[in-house]
Design a protein around this motif. Structure first.
Motif, PDB file in Angstrom:
ATOM      1  N   ARG A 280      31.630  36.576  44.439  1.00  0.00           N
ATOM      2  CA  ARG A 280      31.571  35.189  45.497  1.00  0.00           C
ATOM      3  C   ARG A 280      30.660  34.352  45.217  1.00  0.00           C
ATOM      4  O   ARG A 280      31.054  33.241  45.131  1.00  0.00           O
ATOM      5  CB  ARG A 280      31.484  35.722  46.881  1.00  0.00           C
ATOM      6  N   LEU A 281      29.332  34.685  44.914  1.00  0.00           N
ATOM      7  CA  LEU A 281      28.373  33.724  44.676  1.00  0.00           C
ATOM      8  C   LEU A 281      28.414  32.929  43.325  1.00  0.00           C
ATOM      9  O   LEU A 281      27.801  31.956  43.216  1.00  0.00           O
ATOM     10  CB  LEU A 281      26.981  34.236  45.177  1.00  0.00           C
ATOM     11  N   PHE A 282      28.773  33.655  42.614  1.00  0.00           N
ATOM     12  CA  PHE A 282      28.911  33.263  40.970  1.00  0.00           C
ATOM     13  C   PHE A 282      30.324  33.787  40.332  1.00  0.00           C
ATOM     14  O   PHE A 282      30.577  34.838  39.615  1.00  0.00           O
ATOM     15  CB  PHE A 282      27.693  34.299  40.247  1.00  0.00           C
ATOM     16  N   PRO A 283      31.245  33.168  40.554  1.00  0.00           N
ATOM     17  CA  PRO A 283      32.666  33.420  40.165  1.00  0.00           C
ATOM     18  C   PRO A 283      32.782  33.723  38.953  1.00  0.00           C
ATOM     19  O   PRO A 283      33.712  34.386  38.490  1.00  0.00           O
ATOM     20  CB  PRO A 283      33.497  32.116  40.692  1.00  0.00           C
ATOM     21  N   PRO A 284      32.269  32.979  37.882  1.00  0.00           N
ATOM     22  CA  PRO A 284      32.168  33.364  36.275  1.00  0.00           C
ATOM     23  C   PRO A 284      31.785  34.700  36.094  1.00  0.00           C
ATOM     24  O   PRO A 284      32.282  35.272  35.112  1.00  0.00           O
ATOM     25  CB  PRO A 284      31.280  32.326  35.772  1.00  0.00           C
ATOM     26  N   LEU A 285      31.250  35.617  36.936  1.00  0.00           N
ATOM     27  CA  LEU A 285      30.919  36.972  36.641  1.00  0.00           C
ATOM     28  C   LEU A 285      32.231  37.918  36.631  1.00  0.00           C
ATOM     29  O   LEU A 285      32.152  38.894  36.145  1.00  0.00           O
ATOM     30  CB  LEU A 285      30.068  37.507  37.747  1.00  0.00           C
ATOM     31  N   ARG A 286      33.276  37.153  37.364  1.00  0.00           N
ATOM     32  CA  ARG A 286      34.471  38.277  37.529  1.00  0.00           C
ATOM     33  C   ARG A 286      34.763  38.834  35.999  1.00  0.00           C
ATOM     34  O   ARG A 286      34.834  38.314  35.191  1.00  0.00           O
ATOM     35  CB  ARG A 286      35.601  37.450  38.189  1.00  0.00           C
TER      36      ARG A 286
END
Length: 222
Positions: A167-173
């Motif tokens: 949620r805090l860093f969406p590219p991590l998905r």
């Protein structure tokens, strides 16, 4: 307590086998975000998390594999306690796996930086894991059941940290994509972090190993 001390003394040195990836994640992810290079930040985050997950799984396999020879051959554990000790060590391997992944996810949150989350999150996680195990002991459970409970609670918190990091860093998905260049940089930095702490851990835990080899487990507890 003697059994717990011996089990944890075997697992503790493996804690450095994350190769300092949590610290390396903080460094390179924060630098990339500071430059506004979100592609590089994504590569560092993905590579670090994939590496930590792999190391966590391998470490758990190693701990489970050595549980029986350590319990039956190396340490002076009475036969009536060997089953509990063997099962306990295996659950500690599972617990350690989830801790590895959680540390890297916490590194992502640190790099953003979200100190409001870091002020409460790690404390809540640690106290929940320890508290769940102690509650089981108070209710009449034994050591292996305590460690199993802690491993399951740790798995739940690892999932919560994963959701929070997403949620805090969406590219991590997902899916994770490993970038070899990013992995080499984080590994090179983290390796020396690992070397820095390895000597101290070994010198401390080796005293427990010597006690476990030479003395009965009850004496180790005292």
């Amino acid at each position: 307590y003697g059994l717990l001390a011996l089990v944890m003394s075997i697992v503790a040195p493996l804690g450095v086998l994350d190769f300092g990836m949590s610290d390396a994640t903080v460094k390179y992810l924060a630098e990339s975000i500071g430059r506004g290079d979100m592609d590089a930040a994504k590569r560092y985050a993905h590579s670090s998390l994939a590496f930590s997950a792999l190391v966590g799984l391998l470490g758990a396999v190693v701990i489970i594999a050595v549980a029986d020879p350590l319990v039956t051959g190396l340490f002076k554990i009475p036969p009536e306690h060997q089953d509990v000790a063997r099962t306990s060590m295996r659950w500690v391997g599972v617990l350690w796996c989830f801790m590895q992944v959680r540390q890297t996810l916490m590194g992502v949150v640190t790099a953003l930086p979200r100190y409001d989350v870091l002020a409460a999150g790690p404390v809540l996680t640690q106290r929940s894991v320890i508290g769940a195990g102690l509650c089981l002991l108070v209710s009449g459970g034994h050591l292996a059941e305590m460690l199993r409970t802690q491993a399951l609670v740790a798995a739940g918190f690892a999932a919560l940290w994963c959701i929070l990091a997403w949620r805090l860093f969406p590219p991590l998905r997902l899916p994770l994509r490993v970038d070899l260049h990013s992995l080499r940089k984080t590994f090179g930095f983290g390796f020396w972090q690992m070397v820095n702490t390895l000597g101290g851990i070994l010198s401390y835990q080796s005293q427990r190993w010597l006690l476990g080899i030479l003395l009965p487990v009850r004496t180790v507890g005292y």
